[in-house]
Write a protein that holds these residues in place. Structure first.
Motif, PDB file in Angstrom:
ATOM      1  N   GLN A  34       1.714  -4.734  -1.226  1.00 58.10           N
ATOM      2  CA  GLN A  34       2.321  -5.970  -1.724  1.00 58.10           C
ATOM      3  C   GLN A  34       2.116  -6.113  -3.226  1.00 58.10           C
ATOM      4  O   GLN A  34       3.007  -6.562  -3.947  1.00 58.10           O
ATOM      5  N   ALA A  35       0.949  -5.702  -3.698  1.00 56.74           N
ATOM      6  CA  ALA A  35       0.639  -5.839  -5.126  1.00 56.74           C
ATOM      7  C   ALA A  35       1.533  -4.953  -5.993  1.00 56.74           C
ATOM      8  O   ALA A  35       1.805  -5.288  -7.152  1.00 56.74           O
ATOM      9  N   VAL A  36       1.985  -3.828  -5.438  1.00 56.12           N
ATOM     10  CA  VAL A  36       2.848  -2.933  -6.210  1.00 56.12           C
ATOM     11  C   VAL A  36       4.292  -2.983  -5.715  1.00 56.12           C
ATOM     12  O   VAL A  36       5.128  -2.191  -6.158  1.00 56.12           O
ATOM     13  N   ASP A  37       4.579  -3.903  -4.799  1.00 58.29           N
ATOM     14  CA  ASP A  37       5.923  -4.093  -4.276  1.00 58.29           C
ATOM     15  C   ASP A  37       6.487  -2.794  -3.702  1.00 58.29           C
ATOM     16  O   ASP A  37       7.552  -2.315  -4.096  1.00 58.29           O
TER      17      ASP A  37
ATOM     18  N   ARG B  86      -8.216  -2.948  -6.077  1.00 56.61           N
ATOM     19  CA  ARG B  86      -8.918  -3.008  -7.367  1.00 56.61           C
ATOM     20  C   ARG B  86      -8.305  -2.041  -8.388  1.00 56.61           C
ATOM     21  O   ARG B  86      -8.349  -2.303  -9.590  1.00 56.61           O
ATOM     22  N   HIS B  87      -7.703  -0.961  -7.901  1.00 64.33           N
ATOM     23  CA  HIS B  87      -7.004  -0.059  -8.810  1.00 64.33           C
ATOM     24  C   HIS B  87      -5.774  -0.741  -9.404  1.00 64.33           C
ATOM     25  O   HIS B  87      -5.486  -0.619 -10.598  1.00 64.33           O
ATOM     26  N   VAL B  88      -5.053  -1.453  -8.538  1.00 64.45           N
ATOM     27  CA  VAL B  88      -3.851  -2.151  -8.998  1.00 64.45           C
ATOM     28  C   VAL B  88      -4.228  -3.241  -9.990  1.00 64.45           C
ATOM     29  O   VAL B  88      -3.566  -3.434 -11.018  1.00 64.45           O
ATOM     30  N   ALA B  89      -5.315  -3.951  -9.699  1.00 69.36           N
ATOM     31  CA  ALA B  89      -5.771  -5.013 -10.603  1.00 69.36           C
ATOM     32  C   ALA B  89      -6.163  -4.438 -11.961  1.00 69.36           C
ATOM     33  O   ALA B  89      -5.941  -5.072 -13.009  1.00 69.36           O
TER      34      ALA B  89
ATOM     35  N   GLY C 243      -4.829  -1.828 -13.322  1.00 69.88           N
ATOM     36  CA  GLY C 243      -3.585  -1.448 -13.988  1.00 69.88           C
ATOM     37  C   GLY C 243      -3.234   0.003 -13.758  1.00 69.88           C
ATOM     38  O   GLY C 243      -3.983   0.893 -14.178  1.00 69.88           O
ATOM     39  N   ILE C 244      -2.128   0.242 -13.072  1.00 70.22           N
ATOM     40  CA  ILE C 244      -1.719   1.612 -12.774  1.00 70.22           C
ATOM     41  C   ILE C 244      -1.371   2.371 -14.048  1.00 70.22           C
ATOM     42  O   ILE C 244      -1.829   3.496 -14.271  1.00 70.22           O
TER      43      ILE C 244
ATOM     44  N   MET D 167      -4.548   3.196 -15.950  1.00 71.16           N
ATOM     45  CA  MET D 167      -5.274   4.345 -15.400  1.00 71.16           C
ATOM     46  C   MET D 167      -4.596   5.657 -15.775  1.00 71.16           C
ATOM     47  O   MET D 167      -5.262   6.608 -16.209  1.00 71.16           O
ATOM     48  N   ASN D 168      -3.288   5.720 -15.596  1.00 69.38           N
ATOM     49  CA  ASN D 168      -2.567   6.950 -15.925  1.00 69.38           C
ATOM     50  C   ASN D 168      -2.744   7.322 -17.385  1.00 69.38           C
ATOM     51  O   ASN D 168      -2.973   8.486 -17.726  1.00 69.38           O
ATOM     52  N   ARG D 169      -2.640   6.331 -18.248  1.00 71.06           N
ATOM     53  CA  ARG D 169      -2.769   6.580 -19.686  1.00 71.06           C
ATOM     54  C   ARG D 169      -4.178   7.040 -20.042  1.00 71.06           C
ATOM     55  O   ARG D 169      -4.366   7.968 -20.842  1.00 71.06           O
ATOM     56  N   GLU D 170      -5.188   6.408 -19.442  1.00 75.85           N
ATOM     57  CA  GLU D 170      -6.571   6.764 -19.762  1.00 75.85           C
ATOM     58  C   GLU D 170      -6.922   8.173 -19.274  1.00 75.85           C
ATOM     59  O   GLU D 170      -7.623   8.921 -19.966  1.00 75.85           O
TER      60      GLU D 170
END
Length: 397
Positions: free
Chosen positions: A326-329, A256-259, A261-262, A265-268
Motif C-alpha cells: 500500500q505504501a508503494v501503491d 521501514r524501507h519505504v519510510a 525512501g526507495i 536507498m538506491n542512490r546511496e
C-alpha cells in the motif's frame, strides 16, 4: 604482475549522464517499429514509450508491456541462457540475440558467486539491454546480497574459476585499450575462448597455483572495490525497482524501507559502489539496504515458510506485506534470494512471488523457471522437454 593487471589509473565505466530523478524515456526504437509520436508498434498496436524515473532506475512505467522476471543466476551462464530462452527473450541459436521485442526483463540479483561465468552473465544482460531498447523493450537488474558482498571485498563464495575470469577480463580490457563499453559488452562472446585457453594453460600453472590465485584475488579487488569498473557497473542498478504495479527486489521490502525512501536507498547504494566519499573521505555502506538480516538484500521474511527464527505469525507477515504494498501503491512484490525447492510460487494471496529456484549448478542445479506478468496475469513457466509448462496463474485485474 602489476603491469599485467593494470592496477594504476584503471578507467571507470561512465556514470549516468544525470543524477536527477526526472523521468527519461527509453525510446531508442528501430525505424521499422516506430511511428511519428515515438511509440513503438507491433502488428499495428501502438505502445507508449517506457519511462524511467530515478538514477539508478527506481520507478518504471512500461505501458502494455509483457514483464518477465528471472531469479538468482550465481555464475552459471548455461542455466542463465536456458532461463532467458524460457522467458522468450534470448535466441536459442547461440548468437545471444534479443527475441523479446518490447518485453521488459528483470533479473533479481545474485549474478555473482558460486559460479565461474559471472562477468559473462553481466555482459550478456547488458548486451540484451542494448538490443531490447532498439525494439522498445528493456532489461533491468537489481543488486542482491552477493553483489554488495563483493563490493565490500567479501570473496568467501567466489569460485576459483571466477577469480580466473577476473584475471582474464582485465587482460581483455587491456587489449581493448580500456574501452569499457566495447570490452564489457563484448566479453560474453569472448569469454568461452579465454576459458578454454585457461584450461590449456593449467599444465603451465601447475606449481604456481598460489601465484595464480593471488593474481585472481588482486584482479577481483581491482574490479569490484568501490569505484572499480565492475562496482561502477553494478552501481547502474537499484536494490528496489517498481515497474508498473509491481515491486522487484532481491530479499524483500519492508515498511521501514519505504519510510526511509526507495530512491534514497538506491542512490546511496549506487554512490557507495561508485566510491563517492562521505565527509570523512570514506565510502559509507548503506546499512538499511545492504546489512543486517532485515535489510533489502538480506531479508527472508516473505520467502521462508519456517518462521521459527523470526518468531512471528503468518498473519503478521501478511499484514506487513500489505502495508508495504500500500505504501508503494503496488499489487505485488517479486523476490529472489531464498531457493524455493518447490519452484516459483506465490504466497499471502499471491501478493508475493518467490522466484529463486536455485538453478545454478553451484546451488541446487534445478530446472530453470521464470515469472511472467502479462495482461494483469502472473504465471510461473518452465521448460519441459522443449515445451512450456504453465505452473500457476493469478489474475490481478
Amino acid at each position: 604482475m602489476a603491469s599485467s593487471l593494470c592496477l594504476n589509473s584503471l578507467p571507470l565505466p561512465p556514470a549516468s549522464s544525470s543524477s536527477s530523478s526526472h523521468p527519461r524515456k527509453l525510446s531508442e526504437t528501430s525505424s521499422s517499429l516506430s511511428n511519428n509520436n515515438g511509440s513503438t508498434s507491433i502488428a499495428g498496436a501502438a505502445l507508449k514509450p517506457i519511462v524511467v524515473s530515478g538514477s539508478p532506475p527506481t520507478f518504471v512505467s512500461a505501458p502494455g508491456r509483457r514483464i518477465v522476471a528471472v531469479g538468482d543466476l550465481h555464475g552459471d551462464i548455461d542455466q542463465a541462457r536456458c532461463a532467458l530462452e524460457i522467458a522468450g527473450v534470448l535466441s536459442s541459436d547461440g548468437r545471444d540475440l534479443w527475441t523479446g521485442g518490447e518485453t521488459v526483463l528483470i533479473q533479481l540479483g545474485d549474478v555473482l558467486d558460486r559460479g565461474e561465468d559471472e562477468i559473462a552473465i553481466l555482459s550478456l544482460l547488458r548486451s540484451l539491454d542494448i538490443q531490447a531498447k532498439a525494439e522498445g523493450g528493456a532489461v533491468f537488474q537489481v543488486n542482491g546480497n552477493h553483489e554488495t558482498m563483493n563490493v565490500e571485498g567479501d570473496f568467501r563464495y567466489v569460485e576459483s574459476g571466477a577469480f580466473d575470469e577476473c584475471t582474464d577480463f582485465l587482460e581483455y580490457l587491456n587489449g581493448n585499450n580500456y574501452d569499457w563499453e566495447k570490452a564489457f559488452v563484448g566479453w560474453v562472446g569472448m569469454s568461452k575462448r579465454w576459458k578454454e585457453d585457461q584450461r590449456m594453460s593449467k599444465v603451465y600453472w601447475g606449481p604456481l597455483n598460489l601465484v595464480k590465485r593471488q593474481k585472481g584475488v588482486i584482479a577481483r579487488s581491482v574490479l569490484f572495490r568501490p569505484g572499480g569498473p565492475l562496482a561502477c557497473e553494478l552501481a547502474r542498478h537499484p536494490v528496489v525497482l517498481k515497474v508498473n504495479d509491481w515491486v522487484f527486489c532481491h530479499g524483500g521490502l519492508l515498511p521501514r524501507h519505504v519510510a526511509y525512501g526507495i530512491e534514497r536507498m538506491n542512490r546511496e547504494v549506487s554512490n557507495w559502489m561508485r566510491g563517492l566519499s562521505e565527509s570523512d573521505g570514506s565510502p559509507c555502506i548503506p546499512f538499511i539496504a545492504t546489512r543486517g538480516y532485515d535489510s533489502v538484500v538480506w531479508n527472508r521474511l516473505y520467502s521462508k515458510d519456517d518462521l521459527e527464527d523470526y518468531q512471528i505469525s503468518q498473519a503478521s507477515i501478511s499484514t506487513i506485506l500489505q502495508e508495504t504494498l500500500q505504501a508503494v501503491d503496488a499489487k505485488g512484490m517479486v523476490v529472489g534470494h531464498t531457493p524455493q525447492t518447490a519452484g516459483v510460487n506465490c504466497k499471502y494471496n499471491c501478493s508475493i512471488w518467490r522466484i529463486d529456484v536455485g538453478m545454478s549448478s553451484g546451488v541446487l542445479y534445478s530446472r530453470p523457471e521464470v515469472l511472467e506478468i502479462k495482461d494483469n496475469k502472473a504465471r510461473a513457466i518452465r521448460s519441459n522437454r522443449d515445451t512450456f509448462s504453465e505452473l500457476h496463474v493469478v489474475d490481478y485485474t
